[in-house]
Every structure is written in C-alpha cells, then in structure tokens.
Write a protein that holds these residues in place. Structure first.
Motif, short mmCIF file in Angstrom:
data_model
loop_
_atom_site.label_atom_id
_atom_site.label_comp_id
_atom_site.label_asym_id
_atom_site.label_seq_id
_atom_site.Cartn_x
_atom_site.Cartn_y
_atom_site.Cartn_z
N LEU A 37 0.82 -1.21 0.00
CA LEU A 37 0.00 0.00 0.00
C LEU A 37 0.85 1.26 0.00
O LEU A 37 0.43 2.31 -0.50
N GLN A 83 -0.59 3.38 -5.87
CA GLN A 83 -1.57 2.77 -4.97
C GLN A 83 -1.84 3.67 -3.77
O GLN A 83 -2.99 3.83 -3.35
N SER A 84 -0.78 4.26 -3.23
CA SER A 84 -0.94 5.16 -2.08
C SER A 84 -1.81 6.36 -2.46
O SER A 84 -2.65 6.81 -1.67
N LYS A 128 -4.15 6.51 -4.77
CA LYS A 128 -5.55 6.10 -4.90
C LYS A 128 -6.21 5.94 -3.54
O LYS A 128 -7.36 6.35 -3.34
N LEU A 129 -5.49 5.35 -2.59
CA LEU A 129 -6.03 5.19 -1.24
C LEU A 129 -6.32 6.54 -0.60
O LEU A 129 -7.37 6.74 0.02
N GLN A 134 -9.39 8.18 -2.12
CA GLN A 134 -10.62 7.54 -1.65
C GLN A 134 -10.98 7.99 -0.24
O GLN A 134 -12.16 8.04 0.12
N ALA A 135 -9.94 8.33 0.55
CA ALA A 135 -10.18 8.77 1.92
C ALA A 135 -10.38 10.28 2.02
O ALA A 135 -10.55 10.81 3.12
N CYS A 145 -3.70 8.71 8.32
CA CYS A 145 -3.04 7.73 7.46
C CYS A 145 -2.83 6.39 8.16
O CYS A 145 -2.61 5.37 7.51
N LEU A 180 -5.83 4.51 7.34
CA LEU A 180 -5.81 4.27 5.90
C LEU A 180 -4.97 3.04 5.54
O LEU A 180 -5.34 2.26 4.67
N THR A 181 -3.84 2.86 6.24
CA THR A 181 -2.90 1.81 5.87
C THR A 181 -2.85 0.64 6.86
O THR A 181 -2.43 -0.45 6.49
#
Length: 253
Positions: free
Chosen positions: A35, A41-42, A44-45, A48-49, A241, A244-245
């Motif tokens: 992630l 990828q980071s 996109k995450l 989304q948040a 974060c 998130l991760t």
C-alpha cells in the motif's frame, strides 16, 4: 564506539536497527507494505479517503507510452516526474517551466523533450526502483510552497515528515532543499532536516549531513522558531493515514 552507542541509547536516541526491529517489523504487517511501496496505490487510497494529494497528470507504464511525454510536458511544463516504486528521493525530476522548446529545472538548467523521455525510460527500466524491478513513471502537479518557506528554501520546495506511532503523531521534521541537494528536500542528497515541536508546530534544531547548524548554508537564514502554517490540520491528516494503511509505525510526508 560502544560507549558512544550506549550513551546515545541512554539519551533516548533510537538507532536504525532498533527502529526496524522494535517498531517497523513489530507494528507493520507485511501485508500492508504494498500500500505504501507503490506511490500510485498510495495516491488512490488517499484520494478515496478524501486526503489531498498532487494531481496525477499521467502514468507511463510502457516504452510505447513514452511517445506521449512531449505532449504531456508541453501541456504541463511545471510538473514532477518520478518512479512509482522509488526510494531515497532517487529518480525525481522536477520541471519548473518552459523556455521556448526547452524545460527548466529548479537549478536553472534546461532539458529538451528527448532528455525528459530518456529519464522516464530509465524509470521504466527500474533504474531508480526498489530491487531494480520495472517501474511506472508518474507525472504529477508540482506542489507550490507556502510563502512562509520561501526565504529558507534553495531552488525547490520543502516537505514535512510526521512519524505516526499507532495512530498518534510522535515526531516531525521539516526538510529543506539546498544547493547540495539540487533543490530537492532529500536528506540523503544534502537537504536540511529541521525538527518541529510536535505540540506547537515551531521549528527547533537543524541538521545537515550529520552536522548541527543554525542557519541555512546557502541563504544565511535562521532555521529555528519558524511557525509551520496549518500545523493542527497537518497532524490530523498524518494521524488519519494510520487508519488508511493499518501500519503502526508510519512516516507521512
């Protein structure tokens, strides 16, 4: 040497081996690594948040797509080109604008289209990636700095790193570009690390290449006592974060 190491430990200084053993490996499940190892990828995450990130202009995945770069950089001459799986700040190319048909870097040097394509080709080949595996070249919006930092940055933009431990911001620093770092806020390449008081958001002590300093070596400006704008917002963003991760020890830039 042993006495020095013991003295540092007694003073509460965390060495890199202890950090990796007691914090990174202990609190970060390996399933969460992809992630954060992949910047696409980071991004996109984060999107989304609802976390603000630089706009992605394009992602170049194959050599065939390199032919699209001239059109992209002519449309967005102020941009950053970087590897999705890079580390240590390697492979980041910052373009600040266009002069006729050439593109300027932060240090004033210029590149032509072929130079930029060649750099992106190196990214795809894995020259800058973790493990030298084939990579993706990201072309992003170039972040603009707050006026507070203009006097203490040499030909580049600073960044802020907040270390988050189990969802709580624990430490933070401001990284400032220098002549040695070629205008990049990368400590390995000669940028300055300036501690930030986590409670109040003011800068404290500064270090460049293992040497404590009081002033910016290129600009002669005092580095302590500078108030970071929007500090409470930055802390909340960094703390978010963690959720998130799922990583318990995390550096948020």
């Amino acid at each position: 040497m042993l006495n020095r190491i013991l003295a540092m430990r007694d003073a509460g200084i965390l060495g890199i081996n202890a950090r990796n053993r007691d914090f990174v490996m202990k609190h970060n499940p390996r399933s969460g690594y992809p992630l954060v190892d992949d910047k696409l990828q980071s991004k996109k995450l984060a999107q989304q948040a609802g976390i603000a990130v630089p706009e992605l202009y394009a992602a170049i995945h194959t050599n065939h797509e390199l032919q699209n770069i001239p059109a992209i950089i002519h449309q967005f001459p102020s941009c950053v080109i970087k590897p999705a799986h890079g580390s240590g700040g390697n492979g980041i190319l910052v373009l600040t604008g266009k002069r006729k048909n050439r593109f300027t870097k932060a240090n004033g040097l210029t590149l032509d289209e072929a130079d930029v394509e060649f750099h992106a080709s190196n990214i795809l080949s894995g020259v800058f990636s973790l493990g030298s595996v084939p990579d993706t070249a990201m072309i992003e919006y170039r972040v603009q700095q707050d006026p507070v930092f203009e006097a203490i940055c040499y030909q580049g933009v600073p960044d802020i790193r907040v270390l988050v431990y189990r969802g709580i911001p624990a430490m933070a620093m401001l990284r400032l570009p220098t002549r040695n770092s070629d205008g990049k806020a990368n400590l390995h390449q000669g940028a300055i690390g300036v501690g930030i008081d986590i409670a109040g958001g003011k800068t404290t002590h500064a270090v460049q290449q293992n040497r404590q300093i009081d002033e910016h070596p290129d600009l002669g400006i005092e580095l302590g006592g500078i108030e970071v704008p929007g500090w409470r917002t930055l802390l909340k963003l960094a703390a978010g974060c963690y959720e998130l991760t799922g990583l318990g020890y995390l550096g948020v830039d």
